[in-house]
Design a protein around this motif. Structure first.
Motif, PDB file in Angstrom:
ATOM      1  N   GLN A 145       4.735  21.000  95.647  1.00 58.04           N
ATOM      2  CA  GLN A 145       5.399  21.873  94.681  1.00 58.04           C
ATOM      3  C   GLN A 145       6.332  22.828  95.413  1.00 58.04           C
ATOM      4  OE1 GLN A 145       2.078  23.845  92.724  1.00 58.04           O
ATOM      5  NE2 GLN A 145       2.379  25.679  93.973  1.00 58.04           N
ATOM      6  N   GLU A 146       7.454  23.133  94.765  1.00 57.65           N
ATOM      7  CA  GLU A 146       8.460  24.016  95.349  1.00 57.65           C
ATOM      8  C   GLU A 146       9.208  24.705  94.218  1.00 57.65           C
ATOM      9  OE1 GLU A 146      10.525  26.174  97.937  1.00 57.65           O
ATOM     10  OE2 GLU A 146       9.044  24.691  98.598  1.00 57.65           O
ATOM     11  N   THR A 147       9.405  26.012  94.353  1.00 53.51           N
ATOM     12  CA  THR A 147      10.171  26.774  93.375  1.00 53.51           C
ATOM     13  C   THR A 147      11.645  26.693  93.712  1.00 53.51           C
ATOM     14  OG1 THR A 147       8.327  28.299  92.994  1.00 53.51           O
ATOM     15  CG2 THR A 147      10.509  29.034  92.308  1.00 53.51           C
ATOM     16  N   ILE A 148      12.432  26.251  92.758  1.00 54.86           N
ATOM     17  CA  ILE A 148      13.877  26.114  92.958  1.00 54.86           C
ATOM     18  C   ILE A 148      14.515  27.497  92.923  1.00 54.86           C
ATOM     19  CG2 ILE A 148      15.982  25.031  92.090  1.00 54.86           C
ATOM     20  CD1 ILE A 148      14.160  22.992  90.683  1.00 54.86           C
ATOM     21  N   SER A 149      15.369  27.773  93.872  1.00 57.56           N
ATOM     22  CA  SER A 149      16.034  29.071  93.931  1.00 57.56           C
ATOM     23  C   SER A 149      16.883  29.291  92.683  1.00 57.56           C
ATOM     24  CB  SER A 149      16.916  29.145  95.180  1.00 57.56           C
ATOM     25  OG  SER A 149      17.729  30.305  95.156  1.00 57.56           O
ATOM     26  N   THR A 150      16.995  30.553  92.268  1.00 54.86           N
ATOM     27  CA  THR A 150      17.861  30.894  91.134  1.00 54.86           C
ATOM     28  C   THR A 150      19.310  31.076  91.554  1.00 54.86           C
ATOM     29  OG1 THR A 150      17.319  33.236  91.438  1.00 54.86           O
ATOM     30  CG2 THR A 150      15.985  31.990  89.865  1.00 54.86           C
ATOM     31  N   GLN A 151      19.580  31.166  92.856  1.00 54.82           N
ATOM     32  CA  GLN A 151      20.945  31.374  93.357  1.00 54.82           C
ATOM     33  C   GLN A 151      21.581  30.047  93.764  1.00 54.82           C
ATOM     34  OE1 GLN A 151      22.105  34.494  93.056  1.00 54.82           O
ATOM     35  NE2 GLN A 151      20.082  35.065  92.303  1.00 54.82           N
ATOM     36  N   VAL A 152      21.568  29.093  92.860  1.00 57.12           N
ATOM     37  CA  VAL A 152      22.127  27.772  93.144  1.00 57.12           C
ATOM     38  C   VAL A 152      23.030  27.366  91.984  1.00 57.12           C
ATOM     39  CG1 VAL A 152      20.183  27.018  94.570  1.00 57.12           C
ATOM     40  CG2 VAL A 152      20.116  26.644  92.096  1.00 57.12           C
ATOM     41  N   PRO A 153      23.958  26.433  92.227  1.00 59.82           N
ATOM     42  CA  PRO A 153      24.788  25.918  91.121  1.00 59.82           C
ATOM     43  C   PRO A 153      24.008  24.885  90.323  1.00 59.82           C
ATOM     44  CG  PRO A 153      25.411  24.859  93.161  1.00 59.82           C
ATOM     45  CD  PRO A 153      24.369  25.881  93.531  1.00 59.82           C
ATOM     46  N   PRO A 154      24.431  24.590  89.102  1.00 58.49           N
ATOM     47  CA  PRO A 154      23.767  23.537  88.327  1.00 58.49           C
ATOM     48  C   PRO A 154      24.233  22.161  88.761  1.00 58.49           C
ATOM     49  CG  PRO A 154      25.570  24.460  87.066  1.00 58.49           C
ATOM     50  CD  PRO A 154      25.508  25.248  88.347  1.00 58.49           C
ATOM     51  N   THR A 155      23.490  21.157  88.374  1.00 60.85           N
ATOM     52  CA  THR A 155      23.953  19.788  88.570  1.00 60.85           C
ATOM     53  C   THR A 155      25.245  19.591  87.785  1.00 60.85           C
ATOM     54  OG1 THR A 155      21.693  18.996  88.831  1.00 60.85           O
ATOM     55  CG2 THR A 155      23.364  17.367  88.268  1.00 60.85           C
ATOM     56  N   PHE A 156      26.254  19.054  88.457  1.00 63.43           N
ATOM     57  CA  PHE A 156      27.579  18.983  87.838  1.00 63.43           C
ATOM     58  C   PHE A 156      28.371  17.837  88.443  1.00 63.43           C
ATOM     59  CE2 PHE A 156      32.110  20.595  87.925  1.00 63.43           C
ATOM     60  CZ  PHE A 156      32.362  20.369  86.581  1.00 63.43           C
ATOM     61  N   ARG A 157      29.046  17.077  87.573  1.00 65.99           N
ATOM     62  CA  ARG A 157      29.921  16.000  88.025  1.00 65.99           C
ATOM     63  C   ARG A 157      31.312  16.267  87.460  1.00 65.99           C
ATOM     64  NH1 ARG A 157      27.570  11.539  90.158  1.00 65.99           N
ATOM     65  NH2 ARG A 157      29.385  10.285  89.574  1.00 65.99           N
ATOM     66  N   GLY A 158      32.134  16.957  88.232  1.00 59.30           N
ATOM     67  CA  GLY A 158      33.472  17.313  87.793  1.00 59.30           C
ATOM     68  C   GLY A 158      34.540  16.503  88.495  1.00 59.30           C
ATOM     69  N   ASN A 159      35.765  16.811  88.176  1.00 57.11           N
ATOM     70  CA  ASN A 159      36.895  16.124  88.801  1.00 57.11           C
ATOM     71  C   ASN A 159      37.196  16.685  90.184  1.00 57.11           C
ATOM     72  OD1 ASN A 159      39.197  14.298  88.766  1.00 57.11           O
ATOM     73  ND2 ASN A 159      40.463  16.125  88.548  1.00 57.11           N
ATOM     74  N   TYR A 160      36.939  17.967  90.383  1.00 58.58           N
ATOM     75  CA  TYR A 160      37.191  18.608  91.670  1.00 58.58           C
ATOM     76  C   TYR A 160      35.930  18.649  92.540  1.00 58.58           C
ATOM     77  CZ  TYR A 160      41.530  20.318  89.554  1.00 58.58           C
ATOM     78  OH  TYR A 160      42.752  20.404  88.938  1.00 58.58           O
ATOM     79  N   VAL A 161      34.801  18.990  91.931  1.00 59.79           N
ATOM     80  CA  VAL A 161      33.565  19.236  92.682  1.00 59.79           C
ATOM     81  C   VAL A 161      32.396  18.566  91.971  1.00 59.79           C
ATOM     82  CG1 VAL A 161      32.039  20.995  93.640  1.00 59.79           C
ATOM     83  CG2 VAL A 161      34.485  21.453  93.464  1.00 59.79           C
ATOM     84  N   LYS A 162      31.429  18.104  92.762  1.00 57.83           N
ATOM     85  CA  LYS A 162      30.179  17.572  92.224  1.00 57.83           C
ATOM     86  C   LYS A 162      29.014  18.227  92.953  1.00 57.83           C
ATOM     87  CE  LYS A 162      32.136  13.021  91.095  1.00 57.83           C
ATOM     88  NZ  LYS A 162      32.041  11.557  91.302  1.00 57.83           N
ATOM     89  N   TYR A 163      27.972  18.585  92.200  1.00 54.36           N
ATOM     90  CA  TYR A 163      26.739  19.122  92.770  1.00 54.36           C
ATOM     91  C   TYR A 163      25.601  18.173  92.411  1.00 54.36           C
ATOM     92  CZ  TYR A 163      29.316  23.518  93.351  1.00 54.36           C
ATOM     93  OH  TYR A 163      30.242  24.476  93.708  1.00 54.36           O
ATOM     94  N   SER A 164      24.852  17.750  93.432  1.00 54.10           N
ATOM     95  CA  SER A 164      23.778  16.776  93.230  1.00 54.10           C
ATOM     96  C   SER A 164      22.516  17.252  93.935  1.00 54.10           C
ATOM     97  CB  SER A 164      24.202  15.404  93.762  1.00 54.10           C
ATOM     98  OG  SER A 164      23.159  14.476  93.663  1.00 54.10           O
ATOM     99  N   TYR A 165      21.357  17.144  93.244  1.00 52.64           N
ATOM    100  CA  TYR A 165      20.072  17.576  93.794  1.00 52.64           C
ATOM    101  C   TYR A 165      19.174  16.370  94.041  1.00 52.64           C
ATOM    102  CZ  TYR A 165      21.079  22.456  92.707  1.00 52.64           C
ATOM    103  OH  TYR A 165      21.623  23.710  92.680  1.00 52.64           O
ATOM    104  N   LYS A 166      18.429  16.457  95.154  1.00 50.41           N
ATOM    105  CA  LYS A 166      17.490  15.393  95.494  1.00 50.41           C
ATOM    106  C   LYS A 166      16.258  15.974  96.167  1.00 50.41           C
ATOM    107  CE  LYS A 166      21.131  11.927  96.100  1.00 50.41           C
ATOM    108  NZ  LYS A 166      21.844  11.036  97.043  1.00 50.41           N
ATOM    109  N   LEU A 167      15.150  15.311  95.920  1.00 49.42           N
ATOM    110  CA  LEU A 167      13.920  15.582  96.662  1.00 49.42           C
ATOM    111  C   LEU A 167      13.792  14.481  97.704  1.00 49.42           C
ATOM    112  CD1 LEU A 167      10.464  16.607  95.381  1.00 49.42           C
ATOM    113  CD2 LEU A 167      10.636  14.488  96.661  1.00 49.42           C
ATOM    114  N   THR A 168      13.664  14.860  98.970  1.00 49.01           N
ATOM    115  CA  THR A 168      13.632  13.895 100.069  1.00 49.01           C
ATOM    116  C   THR A 168      12.278  13.936 100.761  1.00 49.01           C
ATOM    117  OG1 THR A 168      16.016  14.046 100.440  1.00 49.01           O
ATOM    118  CG2 THR A 168      14.689  13.198 102.242  1.00 49.01           C
ATOM    119  N   ILE A 169      11.683  12.767 100.913  1.00 51.61           N
ATOM    120  CA  ILE A 169      10.407  12.610 101.618  1.00 51.61           C
ATOM    121  C   ILE A 169      10.688  11.821 102.892  1.00 51.61           C
ATOM    122  CG2 ILE A 169       8.053  11.709 101.506  1.00 51.61           C
ATOM    123  CD1 ILE A 169       8.518  11.769  98.373  1.00 51.61           C
TER     124      ILE A 169
END
Length: 408
Positions: A133-157
């Motif tokens: 378990q991990e608490t996601i920080s509140t100071q992060v951008p949302p997941t977003f797929r735009g024309n200029y910028v994309k933000y993607s989140y992953k859990l890595t093991i």
């Protein structure tokens, strides 16, 4: 052969500030191949396993100039591979967890790595399950797929068998961000502190038995406050010849999945309106400091649309649904996303026709419109704010799987 199953519990959508729970299962699978070699009960040994969350930012380099950010201390992990998958193989000589290995773009957020175990031994057919378990920080951008910028989140093991290369197992998930959530969390902490035994409870609505913060409950309470109806908003829409209509919206802040409701009145107006169209649009604005060309415009994307003919109509009703898959309003140093209602009106240049009256009930009057109308068009934009929704609702339209299965 070791089978690893990583499953994010409750679904792949979370609100920033919420705690993500993941179940990781390691199984020494019995197959015909290893059954013959493991008849004497030879076990399999896994050296270690570690887990970490991270967010990758991908930019359109043809349109975005990141030279302004070179002075900032951000991770810039580059890969020679053009594509990535949910499972990456790290070179054999690497024995450390590098969660972003094989990823393109820039890493803008990582959680602290968590070691699940060291030197795990599994007998044939044996299964071991670990919870993370991990608490996601509140100071992060949302997941977003735009024309200029994309933000993607992953859990890595990251895990490694003895004398085998390190394997990275990735599970994607979606993050929604509520504006100023930290303020509501601080208020919740103060309310809980005041309800502790031995302290005076000034607020009769605080439950004395509550001793810890439920991050999801706090987030949903904040959403309810931000999206509640405070008062009606009335707009008089006019052109150079007078008033075209009057728009009434019940509120200006909406949640994903909600309907934008309003009324459009054409009574007592100066300009006859023949037709109107309303489109829900998002506007991706790139910070001017990072534009390749000063002439670059905002990227506008259209979603739901409503079109009505309204000649000789006194009132019409507006109803536009907001897709759950959209990204809510947000603003970062590099890019911001705004929402608006785009109106297009087709108005007549001549005055409204007056229907002939007939007081004789035994006869009827037939009225037909003109074959052609001299018309002109006008546009008008109304900014609105779109907020996240309950992640349980957003799970229903999530396009990512919350489970990844691989073998090591």
């Amino acid at each position: 052969m070791i089978e690893v199953i990583a499953e994010i519990l409750r679904g792949p959508v979370f609100i920033a500030g919420e705690t993500l729970h993941c179940r990781i299962t390691f199984t020494n699978k019995l197959t015909e191949e290893n059954n013959s070699t493991n008849h004497n009960g030879t076990f399999e040994k896994i050296s270690w396993a570690s887990v970490q969350l991270h967010c990758q930012r991908y930019v359109n380099e043809q349109k975005v100039n990141l030279q302004q950010q070179q002075h900032q201390q951000i991770s810039n992990i580059k890969s020679n591979e053009s594509t990535t998958t949910n499972t990456d193989i790290v070179p054999l000589d690497s024995t450390a967890l590098i969660a972003t290995k094989g990823e393109t773009g820039q890493t803008i957020y990582t959680s602290k790595p968590c070691v699940l175990f060291c030197d795990l031994k599994l007998q044939p057919g044996e299964t071991q399950t670990f919870n993370y378990q991990e608490t996601i920080s509140t100071q992060v951008p949302p997941t977003f797929r735009g024309n200029y910028v994309k933000y993607s989140y992953k859990l890595t093991i990251g895990t490694q068998r003895v004398n085998c290369p390190t394997t990275l197992i990735r599970v994607p998930f979606r993050v929604l961000v509520i504006p100023d959530l930290d303020k509501y969390i601080r208020q919740d902490k103060a309310a809980i502190a005041s309800s502790q035994p031995g302290t005076k409870v000034d607020n009769p609505f605080v439950c004395p038995s509550r001793t810890e913060i439920d991050s999801l409950t706090t987030a949903l309470d904040a959403l309810q406050i931000l999206s509640c109806r405070t008062h009606q908003n009335v707009y008089n829409i006019s052109n150079n010849r007078g008033r075209v209509c009057r728009l009434t919206l019940f509120k200006n802040n909406f949640k994903l999945g909600e309907d934008i409701l309003g009324t459009i009145d054409f009574d007592h107006t100066d300009v006859p309106c023949v037709q109107y169209t309303v489109t829900l649009q998002s506007e991706e604005n790139l910070n001017s400091n990072y534009r390749r060309k000063s002439s670059q415009l905002s990227n506008i994307t259209s979603f739901t649309k409503q079109s009505e003919f309204c000649l000789s109509t006194f009132q019409s009703y507006l109803s536009l649904s907001i897709p759950l898959s959209c990204t809510p309003t947000f603003s970062m140093d590099l890019v911001s996303l705004r929402w608006k209602l785009h109106f297009e009106f087709v108005t007549s240049k001549i005055s409204r026709s007056i229907l002939p009256s007939n007081s004789d009930a035994s006869s009827s009057t037939t009225w037909s419109t003109a074959n052609s109308i001299e018309a002109e068009s006008m546009t008008w934009d109304l900014p609105i704010k779109i907020l996240p929704t309950n992640p349980y609702f957003a799970n229903n339209v999530a396009k990512v799987s919350c489970t990844t299965v691989t073998t090591i």
